[in-house]
Design an enzyme around this catalytic site. Sequence first.
Site, mmCIF file in Angstrom:
data_model
loop_
_atom_site.group_PDB
_atom_site.id
_atom_site.type_symbol
_atom_site.label_atom_id
_atom_site.label_comp_id
_atom_site.label_asym_id
_atom_site.label_seq_id
_atom_site.Cartn_x
_atom_site.Cartn_y
_atom_site.Cartn_z
ATOM 1 N N CYS A 76 7.310 1.022 -1.052
ATOM 2 C CA CYS A 76 8.765 1.019 -1.221
ATOM 3 C C CYS A 76 9.361 2.388 -0.846
ATOM 4 O O CYS A 76 9.324 2.762 0.312
ATOM 5 C CB CYS A 76 9.144 0.561 -2.628
ATOM 6 S SG CYS A 76 10.895 0.063 -2.755
ATOM 7 N N HIS A 174 6.540 -4.513 -2.958
ATOM 8 C CA HIS A 174 5.685 -3.979 -4.016
ATOM 9 C C HIS A 174 4.447 -4.857 -4.167
ATOM 10 O O HIS A 174 4.517 -5.902 -4.816
ATOM 11 C CB HIS A 174 6.453 -3.953 -5.348
ATOM 12 C CG HIS A 174 7.491 -2.893 -5.406
ATOM 13 N ND1 HIS A 174 7.223 -1.618 -5.870
ATOM 14 C CD2 HIS A 174 8.792 -2.906 -5.051
ATOM 15 C CE1 HIS A 174 8.338 -0.899 -5.804
ATOM 16 N NE2 HIS A 174 9.290 -1.655 -5.309
ATOM 17 N N GLU A 176 1.940 -4.424 -6.045
ATOM 18 C CA GLU A 176 1.547 -4.465 -7.455
ATOM 19 C C GLU A 176 2.397 -5.446 -8.267
ATOM 20 O O GLU A 176 2.038 -5.785 -9.389
ATOM 21 C CB GLU A 176 1.601 -3.056 -8.067
ATOM 22 C CG GLU A 176 2.966 -2.541 -8.433
ATOM 23 C CD GLU A 176 3.851 -2.086 -7.280
ATOM 24 O OE1 GLU A 176 4.988 -1.644 -7.548
ATOM 25 O OE2 GLU A 176 3.416 -2.165 -6.097
#
Length: 192
Positions: A76, A174, A176
């Site tokens: 990001c 993202h 994650e």
Amino acid sequence: MIAILKYNAGNALSVENAVLRLGFPTMITDDIEVIKSAEKVIIPGVGEAGSAMNYLKEKGLDEVIKSLTQPVLGICLGMQLLCEFSEEGATETLGIFKTNVLKFPPQELVPHTGWNDFTILKGKLFEGINTEENCYFVHSFYAEICDETVAITDYILPFSAALQKDNFYATQFHPEKSAETGIRILKNFLSL
């Protein structure tokens, strides 16, 4: 050991948790020697480009990042900082990727928040991933498509969802926070 860069941005803890779940030892740090000696480096990011770059420069991390030879993943804001310039705060960034970061047109729905698929995916980061799979995005600025673009997503306009050059990898989304697809992308990076 996987070094997760500590700088003036958020999201480091969720990245750390994802890496730990995959079984890799990790540390959130801004210690130059730890970063240089790490097996891999992740530059997470939720924040503002200008203040993030100021922190990197104050700590001498801007030059350290550019000198790294191990695999590096920007996420990001971490990806945007690896580009040449960001319209966010008219910020000169690290210049690894030869593209600029621009603000989405103001008349549209910004920030881009939610799940999107891809029009193009290529490279080691995306082995075993297809273009119909979705990842989670939240951003108001985007990297223009360039020679180093390895994934494209379309929101308002086509933009670089991922970049790769030499040992530097980056995702606008993202991983994650992108469920099983994101975990496989993170695992691909950690397995380089």
